[in-house]
Design a protein around this motif. Sequence first.
Motif, PDB file in Angstrom:
ATOM      1  N   THR C 170       3.064 -22.125  13.254  1.00 33.10           N
ATOM      2  CA  THR C 170       3.966 -22.989  14.288  1.00 33.10           C
ATOM      3  C   THR C 170       5.064 -23.214  13.549  1.00 33.10           C
ATOM      4  OG1 THR C 170       1.863 -23.518  15.270  1.00 33.10           O
ATOM      5  CG2 THR C 170       3.763 -24.825  15.999  1.00 33.10           C
ATOM      6  N   ILE C 178      15.047 -24.116  14.017  1.00 31.84           N
ATOM      7  CA  ILE C 178      15.848 -25.144  13.587  1.00 31.84           C
ATOM      8  C   ILE C 178      17.124 -24.586  12.760  1.00 31.84           C
ATOM      9  CG2 ILE C 178      16.443 -27.342  12.587  1.00 31.84           C
ATOM     10  CD1 ILE C 178      13.554 -27.989  13.278  1.00 31.84           C
ATOM     11  N   ASN C 180      18.288 -21.568  12.745  1.00 25.18           N
ATOM     12  CA  ASN C 180      19.189 -20.907  13.695  1.00 25.18           C
ATOM     13  C   ASN C 180      20.181 -21.609  14.473  1.00 25.18           C
ATOM     14  OD1 ASN C 180      18.937 -18.130  13.094  1.00 25.18           O
ATOM     15  ND2 ASN C 180      17.354 -17.844  14.545  1.00 25.18           N
ATOM     16  N   ALA C 181      19.608 -22.774  15.015  1.00 22.89           N
ATOM     17  CA  ALA C 181      20.336 -23.808  15.821  1.00 22.89           C
ATOM     18  C   ALA C 181      21.369 -24.380  14.839  1.00 22.89           C
ATOM     19  CB  ALA C 181      19.443 -24.610  16.175  1.00 22.89           C
ATOM     20  N   GLN C 182      21.211 -24.767  13.534  1.00 29.28           N
ATOM     21  CA  GLN C 182      22.261 -25.430  12.593  1.00 29.28           C
ATOM     22  C   GLN C 182      23.172 -24.318  12.183  1.00 29.28           C
ATOM     23  OE1 GLN C 182      21.949 -28.240  13.660  1.00 29.28           O
ATOM     24  NE2 GLN C 182      20.260 -29.395  12.529  1.00 29.28           N
ATOM     25  N   LYS C 183      22.678 -23.080  11.920  1.00 25.09           N
ATOM     26  CA  LYS C 183      23.545 -22.010  11.663  1.00 25.09           C
ATOM     27  C   LYS C 183      24.713 -21.806  12.619  1.00 25.09           C
ATOM     28  CE  LYS C 183      20.930 -18.881   8.640  1.00 25.09           C
ATOM     29  NZ  LYS C 183      20.371 -17.570   9.025  1.00 25.09           N
ATOM     30  N   ALA C 184      24.297 -21.988  14.050  1.00 21.19           N
ATOM     31  CA  ALA C 184      25.114 -21.774  15.184  1.00 21.19           C
ATOM     32  C   ALA C 184      26.104 -23.007  15.083  1.00 21.19           C
ATOM     33  CB  ALA C 184      24.416 -21.640  16.266  1.00 21.19           C
ATOM     34  N   ARG C 185      25.752 -23.977  14.523  1.00 16.76           N
ATOM     35  CA  ARG C 185      26.679 -25.156  14.488  1.00 16.76           C
ATOM     36  C   ARG C 185      27.634 -25.132  12.926  1.00 16.76           C
ATOM     37  NH1 ARG C 185      23.233 -29.967  15.460  1.00 16.76           N
ATOM     38  NH2 ARG C 185      25.079 -31.237  15.934  1.00 16.76           N
ATOM     39  N   GLY C 186      27.481 -23.920  12.405  1.00 18.34           N
ATOM     40  CA  GLY C 186      28.177 -23.579  11.318  1.00 18.34           C
ATOM     41  C   GLY C 186      27.493 -23.940   9.968  1.00 18.34           C
ATOM     42  N   ALA C 187      26.434 -24.504   9.934  1.00 23.33           N
ATOM     43  CA  ALA C 187      25.776 -24.668   8.708  1.00 23.33           C
ATOM     44  C   ALA C 187      25.555 -23.563   7.811  1.00 23.33           C
ATOM     45  CB  ALA C 187      24.287 -25.424   8.994  1.00 23.33           C
ATOM     46  N   GLU C 188      25.524 -23.577   6.545  1.00 24.67           N
ATOM     47  CA  GLU C 188      25.299 -22.227   5.608  1.00 24.67           C
ATOM     48  C   GLU C 188      24.320 -22.708   4.567  1.00 24.67           C
ATOM     49  OE1 GLU C 188      29.183 -19.761   5.009  1.00 24.67           O
ATOM     50  OE2 GLU C 188      29.826 -21.932   4.874  1.00 24.67           O
ATOM     51  N   PRO C 203      19.775 -31.040   7.630  1.00 33.20           N
ATOM     52  CA  PRO C 203      19.848 -30.978   9.047  1.00 33.20           C
ATOM     53  C   PRO C 203      18.521 -29.975   9.508  1.00 33.20           C
ATOM     54  CG  PRO C 203      21.919 -30.624   8.049  1.00 33.20           C
ATOM     55  CD  PRO C 203      21.006 -30.684   6.751  1.00 33.20           C
ATOM     56  N   ILE C 206      15.010 -33.065   8.497  1.00 30.28           N
ATOM     57  CA  ILE C 206      14.831 -34.041   9.393  1.00 30.28           C
ATOM     58  C   ILE C 206      14.222 -33.581  10.656  1.00 30.28           C
ATOM     59  CG2 ILE C 206      16.048 -35.917  10.730  1.00 30.28           C
ATOM     60  CD1 ILE C 206      17.723 -36.253   8.095  1.00 30.28           C
ATOM     61  N   PRO C 207      14.885 -32.873  11.572  1.00 26.45           N
ATOM     62  CA  PRO C 207      14.135 -32.387  12.741  1.00 26.45           C
ATOM     63  C   PRO C 207      12.931 -31.924  12.269  1.00 26.45           C
ATOM     64  CG  PRO C 207      16.237 -31.606  12.566  1.00 26.45           C
ATOM     65  CD  PRO C 207      16.008 -32.180  11.312  1.00 26.45           C
ATOM     66  N   ILE C 210      10.535 -34.828  12.322  1.00 28.68           N
ATOM     67  CA  ILE C 210      10.209 -35.679  13.224  1.00 28.68           C
ATOM     68  C   ILE C 210       9.279 -34.932  14.224  1.00 28.68           C
ATOM     69  CG2 ILE C 210      11.362 -36.509  15.446  1.00 28.68           C
ATOM     70  CD1 ILE C 210      13.853 -37.198  13.518  1.00 28.68           C
TER      71      ILE C 210
END
Lengths: 276, 307, 271
Positions: C170, C178, C180-188, C203, C206-207, C210
């Motif tokens: 899980t 997560i 993927n989501a941050q990569k889509a926001r430009g994280a490398e 990034p 932390i998620p 939580i």
Amino acid sequence: MKAVNFENVAFSYREEDEFSLKNVSFSVEEGEFVAVLGHNGSGKSTLARLTNGLLHLTGGKITVFGTDVSDEKNLFEIRKKVGIVFQNPDNQTVASIVEDDIAFGPENIGVAREEIARRVDWALDAVGMTEYKQRMVSSLSGGQKQRVAIAGVLALKPQIMILDESTAMLDPKGRREIMDVVKKLNREEGMTILLITHFMEEALAADRAIVMNRGEIVMRGTPEEIFERHEELETYNLALPRIGVLCEMLKKGGMPVRYVLTPEELAKEIAACASK
Amino acid sequence: MRIEVKHLSYTYHSSAPFSAYALQDINLTIEEGEFFGIIGHTGSGKSTFVQHLNALIKLPTAEKKFKPKKVRKGQPAPVYPSIRIGTYDLGDKKTDFKELRSKVGIVFQYPEYQLFAETVALDVAFGLRNFSKTPLSQEETEEKVKEAIEAVGLDYHAVKDASPFDLSGGQKRRVAIAGVIVTKPEILILDEPAAGLDPLGKREIMELLHRLHASWCKTVIIVSHDMDEISENCTRAAVFSASRLKFCMPPSELFLHAEELETLGLDIPVTAKIQRELQKLGVEVHSDFTNEDFVRRVLERVGGTSC
Amino acid sequence: MLKDIAFGQYYPVSSFLHRADPRMKLLSLVAFIVAIFLASNFYGIGLCILGFALALAASRVPVRKVFRSVKGILFLLVFTAIIQLFFYKGETVLFSWWKIVVTKEALFYTLFLILRLVLLVTVASLLTFTTTPVSLTDGLESLLYPLKLIRFPVHELALIMSIALRFIPTLIEETERIMNAQKARGAEFERGSLFSRAKAVIPVLIPLLISAFRRAEELGDAMDARCYAGSKVRTKYKKISFGWRDLVIFLVMAGLIAGVVLVKQLPGMVF
């Protein structure tokens, strides 16, 4: 006999907080199917956790088959009688393998080994998951995981099953699977059902419904009676299912259709008008 | 920007032979300005498809180690999958994929679970900082963040310094969307944007998407299970099933294939169900399956006040 | 991909090893590790490989699956290999260039070490492939039973382990989501200095934390609701019992250890 009885129940998470439940009174008869409707944050989920003592009420009284929930001594007995299926399909299973997870409840209350095996098989059958007995939980779909969660609760042989937004995270197919299981349990096993949801369509299966808003019960009645008062529903941040919207639009257009809740019924209403 | 997908296939690197294909020969064009719907079960390939659109999954020809296969005489040249989005060729190693990602925004399912920063403003600025090629000034950043937060219908001054974790569920989701649209993507893709919301929250999110479509992002693509949502909102919809593209057409045509959709285990909208029932009762009504058109057609057919 | 991490994944078939007593399997793993470290020459390691091959055959787990677990320690393997190859002091020089000297002894020792490490990982993964997390923890709980006398929370420990194993897939899935989501926001995550890479993890971390807390809380509620009240009245669904298979395993393991000790006497290279 009253399966669940709430009497002027009040609850707040912390003392200084605003009450998240105020003056809530209602009861559920044995074998009855009651839906609790409310938008997110209306306090409806608090009901489930109060009923089996996961949360402690601030005021009023809750009884389950006459036993007082607020007495710590009764908790174990009450939890045997009240099963809860929660929202997130990923956060309810303890074991990796389906059968091991279903056995968790009966193991906890000290059921003998042979009887556990019987209950596991019975519960799997009741939710239609027999062929998945040896599978990894993580390989199942959301709907299947929730059915395993229901089986895990069933294996404790509870008298009441509470579904606390158990379909909220599922796709329509998974939602149908769960609702089919719930209806069957109510009809065939006589299980008392308390269904907490924000999907108005699901409430249709219930004998009675109550609507919550800001921690209070604001409407009571059969699902049909409640949907009739759709304007009031909107003020509680609840929207009619699409079929209700269509009825409403047709009425405004001058077609005297009754408020109905299934496509079949609405088609009949329209056809009746057409043949006049 | 127009999206043009040709011969897209994708296989998992999995040892299990039965789940090998995630996508098989997908050919699909999405025009600029569409409100496009993508339908399919979990495992139908739709998520894999969406991840290709902003190169979270790269085409084989864009991989560093890619070398074209040698073609023997008399054999046809191999067909490589290709994706073009506007002027970006996603099959080219030299494409600036980072820039592409700022033009094609993806909001994943339950996006509120990706929030991480101390304040809402900082979280929304995350993408902005990552994508800008030259460092942005404080004012510029603030300006853009403010615009994005207001675009998703939140009060900038009320939320900017709040911790994203203190907001309500619906607000969190809006902040997450703001964090994606802050780079002004031309194409906005949302995976199940309304999942887990109550009916009112759902309606608000759909209204928000229409507002963004009108003013902010030229193309909006939603992945959804909810056929009523698709029939009410989308210009066209694609149906994925068992790694293949089964349909791609406007909802008004798509839901005429009710039986085929149901054999794929998919639902049809309420309006289509009523029309089918009416047909059984001998009343023919044909609409484009939106509420308005359906009601108008019914009233036309049956006659409003007359009955 | 993160999903390639094979450790902790049960492989659901029925085999000789699958049906063996988890306690015996746990003890055998310990014995096997002892044998691997007792082995001081290639004869010894050879015996261990033989033992492993037997276990593999008795497990019906595909060879490829088992060796995939080596992927996780690939970096460690290469790193050790390089260090040993260049720094192990030997006599017979095979190859030398500038300051780099590779000797025959170093080469053999490196090979020996790699075999040791690969054996360790594959044998351990064979245990998780053939034992469900619940029976694994049941076995552990049973083996550690004596510790209960000194009030050591054996049952709780076993339960924690079983839940951890349950949530590995899980959490892996969630990490990928997560990321993927941050990569889509430009994280490398693949580029930049070590420092900027470490920073890029925040990034995701932390998620993830939580969500792990939220999961823990919800799981706690679900367990309470299902009448979890510690080990007092608890019964067990699965019976673990010592059978003929376990006797066979015991004899094989005893043979292996004896063999490894015996071949220590043989002439040849000793490490």
